[in-house]
Design an enzyme around this catalytic site. Structure first.
Site, PDB file in Angstrom:
ATOM      1  N   SER A 271       0.829  -1.344   0.030  1.00 26.11           N
ATOM      2  CA  SER A 271      -0.232  -0.094  -0.189  1.00 26.11           C
ATOM      3  C   SER A 271       0.770   1.308   0.004  1.00 26.11           C
ATOM      4  O   SER A 271       0.215   2.367  -0.172  1.00 26.11           O
ATOM      5  CB  SER A 271      -0.965   0.083   1.143  1.00 26.11           C
ATOM      6  OG  SER A 271      -2.076  -1.080   0.877  1.00 26.11           O
TER       7      SER A 271
ATOM      8  N   LYS B 151       0.206   3.676  -2.604  1.00 30.50           N
ATOM      9  CA  LYS B 151      -1.025   4.873  -2.495  1.00 30.50           C
ATOM     10  C   LYS B 151      -0.154   6.330  -2.548  1.00 30.50           C
ATOM     11  O   LYS B 151      -0.949   7.288  -2.664  1.00 30.50           O
ATOM     12  CB  LYS B 151      -1.964   4.393  -1.412  1.00 30.50           C
ATOM     13  CG  LYS B 151      -2.797   3.137  -1.730  1.00 30.50           C
ATOM     14  CD  LYS B 151      -3.677   2.991  -0.722  1.00 30.50           C
ATOM     15  CE  LYS B 151      -4.757   1.732  -0.610  1.00 30.50           C
ATOM     16  NZ  LYS B 151      -3.941   0.570  -0.553  1.00 30.50           N
TER      17      LYS B 151
ATOM     18  N   SER C  46      -6.318   2.979   4.418  1.00 30.59           N
ATOM     19  CA  SER C  46      -5.766   2.453   3.100  1.00 30.59           C
ATOM     20  C   SER C  46      -6.647   1.570   2.411  1.00 30.59           C
ATOM     21  O   SER C  46      -6.589   0.542   1.794  1.00 30.59           O
ATOM     22  CB  SER C  46      -4.668   1.441   3.554  1.00 30.59           C
ATOM     23  OG  SER C  46      -3.807   1.163   2.773  1.00 30.59           O
TER      24      SER C  46
END
Length: 405
Positions: free
Chosen positions: A49, A52, A109
């Site tokens: 993640s 991101k 997230s």
């Protein structure tokens, strides 16, 4: 306990060998780009993640360029709604505000929110992935390949600790007015509260972001930044066996970094008449609303008016060292092309002749993972005047940072 000892203990028994093969880390001083510590920093790893961060970088860019707005609603597609957890459980056909999607990425997230932003900005996941890769190359992330906006497993989606540090630094440097989103402790959406996954922010002094990440192939990752005594460090830890080990190790690396003496960057100010740039800065850093100046002599005159009367250089001199003894200043951007920085300074000075009558331009060169940058500053102000200038620029949507003595 030293960083080396921590790593040695983990290798002996604190972390399984499979997790150690995923391990990489780096600590950089955001002020001058100096690498304070690194381990496997250029080895390919899975970002999870931490991907991101690039999705958010492109979102902030779209906001800055007014392609989207924080209050704008984006439609949730079936593809976005079908993303696996972690997610906000968005429903296909409904809409979500851009700002809520951002907060969903930062705190929860949320993979579904990441897809909404990707499709809203890029039109499709595939096109957004191409945008991610193009931006990565422009930022100097030469060992990174993105395949999706969330970091969900994909064997071709790889990066390095050094590249992620470059991205984290770019987020803070290029979009300071959006960076505070990373400090949000929690986010409530449709009655459900989502705490920030980065629990280290609650206990580590000075930490104010950025992002956690996990997939089985990557282990537990963390990109973090902290400020102490005016010094900002950025650190990446990848491949932790547990969230607790990752967080403890991050704290140890940060402590070691702050204990390392700072290497001062040289202060350089140009008095030479800048030429008009033939192209935009290649770093992707922009200053909003800079008006085109058609006359190079006009720029030279404006810049000369800012220079201290006691200082003089020959026309062949490119730069002169200027000690920061004149108090406060303002920074209006960072540029890969120093001429573009000088031009931006001249434009601000032209628009605020009274406030900046005693200011002088300063181009501060720094070396980062993405190459050489020049911080464009106007120095020689007092604190009140510096804050007034930044306040005026902020009202027109322009970036500005006050620079303390």
């Amino acid at each position: 306990m030293t960083v080396a000892l921590v790593l040695a203990l983990c290798a002996l028994g604190g972390t399984p060998a499979s997790a150690q093969s995923k391990y990489a880390s780096i600590v950089i001083d955001a002020g001058n780009g100096e690498v304070l510590y690194r381990a496997n920093a250029d080895d390919p790893k899975y970002p999870a993640s931490l991907t991101k961060m690039m999705t958010l970088y492109l979102t902030f860019e779209a906001l800055q360029k007014k392609r989207i707005k924080l209050g704008q609603y984006l439609t949730i597609s079936r593809k976005a709604a079908s993303q696996p957890p972690t997610k906000l459980n968005l429903k296909a056909g409904r809409k979500i505000r851009v700002e809520h999607a951002i907060l969903g990425l930062v705190t929860k997230s949320a993979n579904d929110a990441a897809m909404v932003l990707a499709e809203g900005i890029g039109g499709s996941e595939a096109r957004f992935a191409r945008m991610m890769n193009q931006k990565a190359k422009r930022l100097g992330m030469m060992r990174t390949t993105f395949r999706n906006p969330s970091g969900l497993p994909d064997s071709d989606q790889v990066t390095t600790a050094r590249d992620l540090a470059t991205l984290a630094n770019a987020l803070i440097r290029d979009y300071p007015k959006f960076y505070p989103y990373f400090s949000r402790a929690n986010f409530t959406y449709q009655g459900v509260q989502h705490p920030n996954h980065n629990r280290l922010m609650e206990i580590y002094q000075g930490m104010d972001g950025l992002k956690t990440g996990y997939i089985r192939a990557s282990g537990f990752n963390l990109a973090a930044s902290a400020v102490r005594d005016g010094r900002r460090l950025i650190a990446i830890v990848m491949g932790g066996d547990t969230p607790g080990w990752r967080d403890e190790h991050m704290a140890e690396l940060m402590d070691q970094g702050f204990a390392t003496p700072r290497t001062p960057a040289p202060l350089v100010a140009s008095r030479r008449a800048p030429a008009l740039p033939t192209r935009k800065p290649e770093t992707g850093i922009e200053v909003a609303n800079i008006e085109e100046l058609s006359d190079g002599d006009q720029i030279a005159a404006l810049t000369a008016n800012l220079a201290p009367t006691s200082a003089s250089l020959s026309s062949s001199a490119a730069a002169a060292e200027v000690p920061n003894t004149a108090g406060w200043g303002v920074q209006i951007g960072a540029f890969g092309d120093p001429d573009a920085g000088r031009r931006a300074l001249a434009d601000v000075a032209r628009r605020m002749p009274t406030l900046l009558a005693s200011a002088y331009p300063q181009m501060l060169p720094i070396t980062t993972g993405s190459g050489r940058l020049f911080r464009a500053r106007l120095m020689g102000l007092d604190e009140s005047m510096a804050r007034t200038v930044c306040g005026s620029l902020a009202q027109t949507g322009e970036d500005c940072l006050t620079v303390a003595p």
